[in-house]
Structure formats: structure tokens, C-alpha cells
Design a protein around this motif. Structure first.
Motif, PDB file in Angstrom:
ATOM      1  N   UNK A   1       0.692  -1.101   0.146  1.00 49.33           N
ATOM      2  CA  UNK A   1      -0.029   0.036  -0.014  1.00 49.33           C
ATOM      3  C   UNK A   1       0.906   1.361  -0.047  1.00 49.33           C
ATOM      4  N   UNK A   2       2.068   1.276   0.510  1.00 44.98           N
ATOM      5  CA  UNK A   2       2.847   2.427   0.808  1.00 44.98           C
ATOM      6  C   UNK A   2       3.534   2.465  -0.734  1.00 44.98           C
ATOM      7  N   UNK A   3       4.029   1.403  -1.547  1.00 40.49           N
ATOM      8  CA  UNK A   3       4.500   1.662  -2.827  1.00 40.49           C
ATOM      9  C   UNK A   3       3.403   2.046  -3.553  1.00 40.49           C
ATOM     10  N   UNK A   4       2.053   1.540  -3.330  1.00 46.94           N
ATOM     11  CA  UNK A   4       1.055   1.928  -4.643  1.00 46.94           C
ATOM     12  C   UNK A   4       1.050   3.377  -4.178  1.00 46.94           C
ATOM     13  N   UNK A   5       0.820   3.930  -2.972  1.00 45.08           N
ATOM     14  CA  UNK A   5       0.465   5.424  -2.948  1.00 45.08           C
ATOM     15  C   UNK A   5       1.967   6.293  -3.568  1.00 45.08           C
ATOM     16  N   UNK A   6       3.016   5.989  -3.370  1.00 45.93           N
ATOM     17  CA  UNK A   6       4.069   6.430  -3.921  1.00 45.93           C
ATOM     18  C   UNK A   6       3.961   6.525  -5.627  1.00 45.93           C
ATOM     19  N   UNK A   7       3.450   5.367  -5.959  1.00 45.13           N
ATOM     20  CA  UNK A   7       3.458   5.306  -7.557  1.00 45.13           C
ATOM     21  C   UNK A   7       2.232   6.082  -7.978  1.00 45.13           C
ATOM     22  N   UNK A   8       1.021   6.497  -7.286  1.00 43.89           N
ATOM     23  CA  UNK A   8       0.021   7.197  -7.692  1.00 43.89           C
ATOM     24  C   UNK A   8       0.602   8.749  -7.638  1.00 43.89           C
ATOM     25  N   UNK A   9       1.324   9.130  -6.708  1.00 41.86           N
ATOM     26  CA  UNK A   9       1.822  10.465  -6.350  1.00 41.86           C
ATOM     27  C   UNK A   9       2.639  10.839  -7.474  1.00 41.86           C
ATOM     28  N   UNK A  10       3.509   9.768  -8.002  1.00 43.78           N
ATOM     29  CA  UNK A  10       4.453  10.047  -9.050  1.00 43.78           C
ATOM     30  C   UNK A  10       3.593  10.110 -10.393  1.00 43.78           C
ATOM     31  N   UNK A  11       2.647   9.548 -10.526  1.00 43.18           N
ATOM     32  CA  UNK A  11       1.806   9.722 -11.508  1.00 43.18           C
ATOM     33  C   UNK A  11       0.724  10.749 -11.768  1.00 43.18           C
ATOM     34  N   UNK A  12       0.709  11.412 -10.626  1.00 46.80           N
ATOM     35  CA  UNK A  12      -0.136  12.431 -10.424  1.00 46.80           C
ATOM     36  C   UNK A  12      -1.772  11.919 -10.631  1.00 46.80           C
ATOM     37  N   UNK A  13      -1.973  10.715 -10.335  1.00 42.44           N
ATOM     38  CA  UNK A  13      -3.142  10.064 -10.405  1.00 42.44           C
ATOM     39  C   UNK A  13      -3.479   9.305  -9.252  1.00 42.44           C
ATOM     40  N   UNK A  14      -4.445  10.212  -8.453  1.00 44.06           N
ATOM     41  CA  UNK A  14      -4.820   9.726  -6.957  1.00 44.06           C
ATOM     42  C   UNK A  14      -6.364   9.024  -7.017  1.00 44.06           C
ATOM     43  N   UNK A  15      -6.283   7.931  -7.863  1.00 46.64           N
ATOM     44  CA  UNK A  15      -7.619   7.345  -8.056  1.00 46.64           C
ATOM     45  C   UNK A  15      -8.172   6.502  -7.047  1.00 46.64           C
ATOM     46  N   UNK A  16      -7.334   5.851  -6.307  1.00 49.72           N
ATOM     47  CA  UNK A  16      -7.483   4.982  -5.144  1.00 49.72           C
ATOM     48  C   UNK A  16      -7.045   5.702  -3.974  1.00 49.72           C
TER      49      UNK A  16
END
Length: 324
Positions: free
Chosen positions: A236-251
Motif C-alpha cells: 500500500x505504501x509503494x502503491x501510494x508513492x506510485x500514484x503520487x508520481x503519476x499524479x493520479x490519485x484514483x484510489x
């Protein structure tokens, strides 16, 4: 500490009560038909609305033998020639073959015809790990009377050799099948499961899917690819970081927490139901005691109750594990 086997068996038990397959089939029904049963898909006029017949399905199963029905769906569609057609779709997730499965498929099909005077196309999706079990008909043959009922079926294991085609497909059910296969293949390797879970979810963004599609498929992947708690937190921590890098906070974090609570509540309801089958009626005090268990404790109880034969087994388990 939960092992990956504990987690997987917890999934198997949860699926008996509230399968993610039902949700994903309803969200992407035309795509499911196109992916699994293209010949039937070609019969249907997809310009006209289809309808899930939940009340009608309850009528044909109310008196039927009680078995494991995970994601049965009865759907009304329209043929390209303008005629009404019903589809009976069964997703079989249990880990071992069921001797009466073909008979049950015939029984449901006949009940539809008998009660509603409607022919139905019967279809089965097999998610089990038994390569040899492939039922597709029910028959008997006597002098002057014979029956041969055939139904369509697909086996998810058969997609293993076409994994690259799955990766290249934008059909949502390619993702569904990949998640299922990788869940089976990583039963004894939670670290590998974590890697594949992240890869499959990242693929949703790489495909350029919309926000709602990503959320729908994320929920399916998250449900079936269950991880031990520590790895789940890392993921979950890695996934949150991934979304932040993509600037796509979908989940969002809130959505994640809410979904976890929903899974935990579903687990509690299922455990209570299974315990009543195993050891008999539970007192209000015992029900309250089980309601207070954590998700990890519920998963452990879900594994242990398979060996329970009496109320004493449950009481002993609670005495040993409730404060763990």
C-alpha cells in the motif's frame, strides 16, 4: 503470524459468501461474454439493454440442493433477431471438483424452462486448479428415453499458455484472469504475489483506463491477491508513492480503509454462518465474541474451523487465540 496458506484459505472461505466475481461480472458483462463465450456474444443485440434477473434466479435455486454458488447470474438479453434470451452463468471457484455439478447445471436450466417458459443458455467458468475436471454435460440413457444436456464452459487454467496475449489485451477480463492465475501460482510465495499484484495494478494505469475502470479492477485484484499483513502494508505504501508520481490519485486512503472494513465485515458474517453449520447455533455472547475479532484472527479462525466437530472446539480455540 499468518502464513500465505492461511491467507489463501481465508480467500477461499470468503469467496463462498461474497465473491468479487459477481461484482466484476455485473460491471463488465458484455466484455465478459466477448472474452469467454464469443459465439454467444455474437447472438446478442448489445444495443438493447440487458437485465440481471435476481428475483427469478432466487426462485429457481430456493428448493435446489444447497451447494457452493459463488457468482451465479441469470441475465435477460435480446438476440439480434429480436427474440428474448436468458443466460445462466456460473462461476465455479471451489478448489476441488464437485460430483453433482453437471446435474445442478441441468436442474437450474430445467427450472428456468419449467417456471418461466424460457430457454436458457447455460455457461460455466471454472476457476479451480484441477486440470482434469472439465464437466460440460449431464446425460442419462434408458430404453425409449434419453437425455443429453450440454453447457458451455471455460477453464481459467487454459489461459496460462496465452499469458502474453492476456497482457496485450485491453478487455477487463484479461486482467481478471491474470490476477486469478497469479494468485494460484504464488500460493507459497507471498513476496512474488506482492510483485505481481503491483505489476497488474500498474498495468491498469499504463493501459490508460479511466478512473472508474481502474477502481473496479483494483478492487478485484486487491480482493483475490491477498497478502500477509506486513506485505500488504508495504504494498500500500509503494502503491501510494506510485500514484503520487503519476499524479493520479484514483484510489484514496479513505476508499482503501472503507473497503478493508467491508471485507472484514463480510469475513465476520461468513465465519458466523460456517460455525453454525459446524458446531450448531451460537449464543448471542459467542456471536459478540467473534464480532470482536480482528481480520487476522478471523482468517486464522476460518482455517481452524474446518477441523471443528463440536462447540467445545470453538470454545477451546477462542480461549487460546482471542487475546493473541
Amino acid at each position: 503470524m499468518n502464513t500465505d496458506s492461511d491467507v489463501y484459505d481465508g480467500l477461499r472461505l470468503r469467496a463462498d459468501f461474497d465473491s468479487p466475481w459477481k461484482e466484476i461480472l455485473e460491471a463488465y458483462f458484455p466484455q465478459a461474454m466477448d472474452f469467454f463465450f464469443p459465439e454467444t456474444y455474437a447472438l446478442i443485440d448489445w444495443e438493447r439493454p440487458y437485465e440481471f434477473l435476481d428475483k427469478e434466479f432466487q426462485q429457481i435455486t430456493r428448493e435446489a440442493e444447497q451447494g457452493k454458488r459463488y457468482a451465479d447470474q441469470l441475465v435477460k438479453v435480446w438476440q439480434t433477431q429480436g427474440e428474448e434470451l436468458w443466460l445462466l452463468i456460473h462461476v465455479e471457484i471451489q478448489a476441488q471438483k464437485e460430483d453433482n455439478f453437471s446435474k445442478r447445471m441441468f436442474t437450474y436450466n430445467f427450472r428456468i424452462f419449467d417456471r418461466f417458459d424460457r430457454p436458457a443458455i447455460s455457461l460455466a467458468i471454472f476457476c479451480d486448479s484441477n486440470r482434469e475436471w472439465r464437466p460440460n454435460n449431464y446425460s442419462y440413457n434408458y430404453p425409449n428415453t434419453r437425455l443429453n444436456f450440454e453447457f458451455g464452459s471455460v477453464k481459467l487454467l487454459d489461459y496460462e499458455n496465452d499469458f502474453q496475449e492476456l497482457e496485450n489485451s485491453d478487455n477487463p477480463f484479461a486482467t481478471v484472469v491474470m490476477a486469478h492465475l497469479k494468485t494460484q501460482q504464488t500460493r507459497s510465495s507471498p513476496e512474488q504475489r506482492k510483485i505481481w499484484k503491483f505489476s497488474l495494478i500498474r498495468r491498469l494505469y499504463d493501459l490508460g483506463l479511466g478512473e472508474q475502470d481502474i477502481r473496479n479492477l483494483y478492487r478485484f485484484i486487491d480482493w483475490v491477491m491477498i497478502l500477509p499483513k506486513a506485505l500488504e502494508n508495504q504494498f500500500w505504501e509503494e502503491f501510494k508513492q506510485f500514484e503520487q508520481e503519476r499524479t493520479m490519485r484514483y484510489v484514496t486512503t479513505g476508499e482503501r480503509i472503507g473497503y478493508e472494513r467491508g471485507k472484514q465485515e463480510g469475513e465476520r458474517r461468513l465465519i458466523l454462518r460456517l460455525l453454525q453449520r459446524r458446531v450448531g447455533e451460537l449464543s448471542p455472547e459467542l456471536q459478540e465474541c467473534i464480532q470482536s475479532l480482528s481480520l487476522n484472527q478471523l482468517e486464522t479462525l476460518g482455517e481452524a474451523l474446518l477441523d471443528f466437530t463440536a462447540m467445545e472446539d470453538l470454545l477451546n480455540w477462542l480461549q487460546t487465540n482471542q487475546s493473541a
